[in-house]
Design a protein around this motif. Structure first.
Motif, PDB file in Angstrom:
ATOM      1  N   ASP A 203      -4.168  30.500 106.820  1.00 34.63           N
ATOM      2  CA  ASP A 203      -3.234  31.057 105.648  1.00 34.63           C
ATOM      3  C   ASP A 203      -2.398  31.463 106.906  1.00 34.63           C
ATOM      4  O   ASP A 203      -1.863  32.464 107.832  1.00 34.63           O
ATOM      5  CB  ASP A 203      -3.482  32.467 104.845  1.00 34.63           C
ATOM      6  N   MET A 204      -1.265  30.361 106.878  1.00 35.55           N
ATOM      7  CA  MET A 204      -0.385  30.363 107.787  1.00 35.55           C
ATOM      8  C   MET A 204       1.019  30.996 107.528  1.00 35.55           C
ATOM      9  O   MET A 204       2.344  31.035 106.200  1.00 35.55           O
ATOM     10  CB  MET A 204       0.279  29.512 108.547  1.00 35.55           C
ATOM     11  N   ASN A 205       1.418  32.469 108.007  1.00 36.27           N
ATOM     12  CA  ASN A 205       3.029  33.031 107.358  1.00 36.27           C
ATOM     13  C   ASN A 205       3.387  33.764 108.721  1.00 36.27           C
ATOM     14  O   ASN A 205       3.015  33.541 110.079  1.00 36.27           O
ATOM     15  CB  ASN A 205       2.155  34.631 107.168  1.00 36.27           C
ATOM     16  N   THR A 206       4.529  32.472 108.679  1.00 36.24           N
ATOM     17  CA  THR A 206       5.536  32.687 109.829  1.00 36.24           C
ATOM     18  C   THR A 206       7.282  33.527 109.015  1.00 36.24           C
ATOM     19  O   THR A 206       7.544  33.724 107.963  1.00 36.24           O
ATOM     20  CB  THR A 206       6.093  31.229 110.640  1.00 36.24           C
ATOM     21  N   TRP A 207       7.887  33.142 110.383  1.00 35.38           N
ATOM     22  CA  TRP A 207       9.190  34.199 110.169  1.00 35.38           C
ATOM     23  C   TRP A 207      10.122  33.714 111.382  1.00 35.38           C
ATOM     24  O   TRP A 207       9.592  33.674 112.490  1.00 35.38           O
ATOM     25  CB  TRP A 207       8.920  35.710 109.473  1.00 35.38           C
ATOM     26  N   GLY A 208      11.418  33.459 111.225  1.00 38.44           N
ATOM     27  CA  GLY A 208      12.002  33.923 112.261  1.00 38.44           C
ATOM     28  C   GLY A 208      12.087  31.680 113.113  1.00 38.44           C
ATOM     29  O   GLY A 208      11.241  31.154 112.407  1.00 38.44           O
ATOM     30  N   ALA A 279       4.565  27.802 100.308  1.00 41.39           N
ATOM     31  CA  ALA A 279       5.192  29.024  99.393  1.00 41.39           C
ATOM     32  C   ALA A 279       5.745  30.234 100.161  1.00 41.39           C
ATOM     33  O   ALA A 279       5.832  30.450 101.189  1.00 41.39           O
ATOM     34  CB  ALA A 279       3.944  29.769  98.267  1.00 41.39           C
ATOM     35  N   PRO A 280       6.393  31.177  98.892  1.00 41.61           N
ATOM     36  CA  PRO A 280       7.349  31.718 100.049  1.00 41.61           C
ATOM     37  C   PRO A 280       6.354  32.844 100.576  1.00 41.61           C
ATOM     38  O   PRO A 280       6.533  33.090 101.102  1.00 41.61           O
ATOM     39  CB  PRO A 280       8.346  32.516  98.651  1.00 41.61           C
ATOM     40  N   THR A 281       5.084  33.164  99.612  1.00 42.91           N
ATOM     41  CA  THR A 281       4.339  33.981 100.394  1.00 42.91           C
ATOM     42  C   THR A 281       3.243  33.158 100.644  1.00 42.91           C
ATOM     43  O   THR A 281       2.670  32.447  99.578  1.00 42.91           O
ATOM     44  CB  THR A 281       4.120  35.190  99.394  1.00 42.91           C
ATOM     45  N   ALA A 282       2.248  34.266 101.450  1.00 41.09           N
ATOM     46  CA  ALA A 282       0.686  33.585 101.353  1.00 41.09           C
ATOM     47  C   ALA A 282      -0.073  33.687 100.686  1.00 41.09           C
ATOM     48  O   ALA A 282      -1.202  33.208  99.775  1.00 41.09           O
ATOM     49  CB  ALA A 282       0.311  34.069 103.029  1.00 41.09           C
ATOM     50  N   GLU A 283       0.107  35.167 100.361  1.00 39.62           N
ATOM     51  CA  GLU A 283      -0.707  35.476  98.942  1.00 39.62           C
ATOM     52  C   GLU A 283      -1.106  34.451  97.555  1.00 39.62           C
ATOM     53  O   GLU A 283      -1.904  34.147  96.526  1.00 39.62           O
ATOM     54  CB  GLU A 283      -0.241  36.849  98.345  1.00 39.62           C
ATOM     55  N   LEU A 284       0.324  33.783  97.625  1.00 34.98           N
ATOM     56  CA  LEU A 284       0.832  33.029  96.722  1.00 34.98           C
ATOM     57  C   LEU A 284      -0.263  31.500  96.834  1.00 34.98           C
ATOM     58  O   LEU A 284      -0.424  30.876  95.993  1.00 34.98           O
ATOM     59  CB  LEU A 284       2.662  32.658  96.124  1.00 34.98           C
ATOM     60  N   ALA A 285       0.528  31.108  97.965  1.00 38.66           N
ATOM     61  CA  ALA A 285      -0.145  29.910  98.784  1.00 38.66           C
ATOM     62  C   ALA A 285      -2.045  30.258  98.601  1.00 38.66           C
ATOM     63  O   ALA A 285      -1.836  28.896  98.056  1.00 38.66           O
ATOM     64  CB  ALA A 285       0.502  29.519 100.253  1.00 38.66           C
ATOM     65  N   ASP A 286      -2.243  30.662  99.146  1.00 36.16           N
ATOM     66  CA  ASP A 286      -3.611  30.911  98.885  1.00 36.16           C
ATOM     67  C   ASP A 286      -3.831  30.790  97.937  1.00 36.16           C
ATOM     68  O   ASP A 286      -5.198  30.223  97.401  1.00 36.16           O
ATOM     69  CB  ASP A 286      -3.997  32.340  99.878  1.00 36.16           C
TER      70      ASP A 286
END
Length: 332
Positions: A203-208, A279-286
């Motif tokens: 579950d990859m979550n990135t910013w910047g 997706a915008p969030t990992a919660e939703l993508a998951d």
């Protein structure tokens, strides 16, 4: 005198340049086990001390989330909800209530393909090589008798959760790691961390962006050969989750049954071996990655194409790649 002044200026410029190079931001990474899974936490910081401090903040937040949603911890609110199934509603923290409320919305969105009450399911399917006989139809139907998000009753005014059926359970295996990654990311952004990646077992979550100004890139594994990557995709301030079932499966009567089970029918999913959701969030993508497996390629793709800011890549058991309408793949 003029020569000395020029020399002083040059030395000063060199000192300033050296200082800038030394203080240039770099990525700092730590790998550890959290929530029973591997987490890779990467932050961009000015120095190692700052990087380690930011990583420690993320670890503390993920640990807090685990205590909130764990069904293994007898002292958690989730365990209390499960113990009181069929008995009485349980008052819970607003954060947990809202997470359950969002999970039910995803269940409705996916026609029950995603369902946190999957935890009520009897574990009749084994994917460790020990199964040599397929469960009977009656066993399969019985295994999901207590599964159903419609039997989760929420009272927003009282902030209570009630499971209607005795023996019913909820669990956050399909959404918890993504939620924890989202919360850790939000906290780091609030504290001024300019960039980073939280990888919660895929579950990859990135910013910047990376220190060199380029976007973070996500590798999509080739499920036919997990040692190879078939595509690299840039991702900025968003999440990507890849679910694969090419390692855990059984074969009966010439058909391949995988470890992702449809909570509505009790039968394992088939036909797809890999789903990647952006997706915008990992919660939703998951949650959506699991749902697409259960819904199947056509229905899953149709649902994804109706959702704003959501994209996916599906690889079926013949190795055919299908993507949602707004995504471009540059193969490598």
């Amino acid at each position: 005198m003029h020569l000395q002044n020029n020399l002083k200026v040059q030395i000063t410029l060199l000192v300033v340049l050296f200082s800038m190079l030394c203080s240039a931001q770099q990525p700092y990474k730590r790998t550890l086990k959290l929530m029973g899974s591997r987490f890779d936490i990467t932050v961009v910081a000015n120095d190692e001390a700052q990087g380690n401090a930011s990583i420690a903040v993320a670890i503390a937040e993920i640990t807090r989330i685990e205590k909130l949603i764990s069904s293994w911890d007898p002292n958690s609110e989730t365990s209390s909800i499960n113990r009181n199934a069929g008995i009485k509603p349980v008052r819970v923290d607003t954060e947990l209530f809202n997470l359950i409320e969002r999970a039910i919305k995803i269940s409705k969105l996916t026609d029950g393909a995603f369902d946190i009450s999957y935890a009520s399911m009897d574990r009749i399917w084994k994917f460790d090589g020990s199964m040599d006989v397929m469960p009977s139809e009656v066993e399969i139907m019985t295994s999901v008798a207590k599964v159903g998000f419609n039997n989760i009753v929420l009272d927003k005014n009282e902030s209570t959760v009630f499971l209607k059926l005795e023996g019913m359970k909820i669990g956050f295996g399909g959404i918890g790691k993504g939620y924890a990654a989202d919360k850790a990311k939000a906290l780091l952004i609030a504290q001024g961390v300019p960039s980073g990646i939280i990888n919660a077992s895929g579950d990859m979550n990135t910013w910047g962006k990376q220190p060199n100004g380029s976007e973070w890139k996500v590798a999509i594994t080739n499920p036919m050969n997990k040692n190879k990557v078939f595509a690299l995709l840039p991702i900025t301030d968003g999440a990507v989750v890849t679910s694969g079932n090419y390692e855990k499966f059984v074969n009966f009567n010439g058909k391949r049954y995988t470890h992702i089970i449809d909570p509505r029918s009790g039968y394992p999913s088939s036909g797809i071996i890999s789903v990647t959701v952006f997706a915008p969030t990992a919660e939703l993508a998951d949650a959506l990655a699991t749902s697409v497996f259960v819904m199947g390629k056509e229905a899953g793709l149709d649902r994804i194409n109706q959702l704003p800011k959501i994209e996916c890549i599906i690889i079926d058991d013949r190795g055919v790649i299908t993507k949602s309408k707004n995504i471009e793949i540059d193969k490598i």
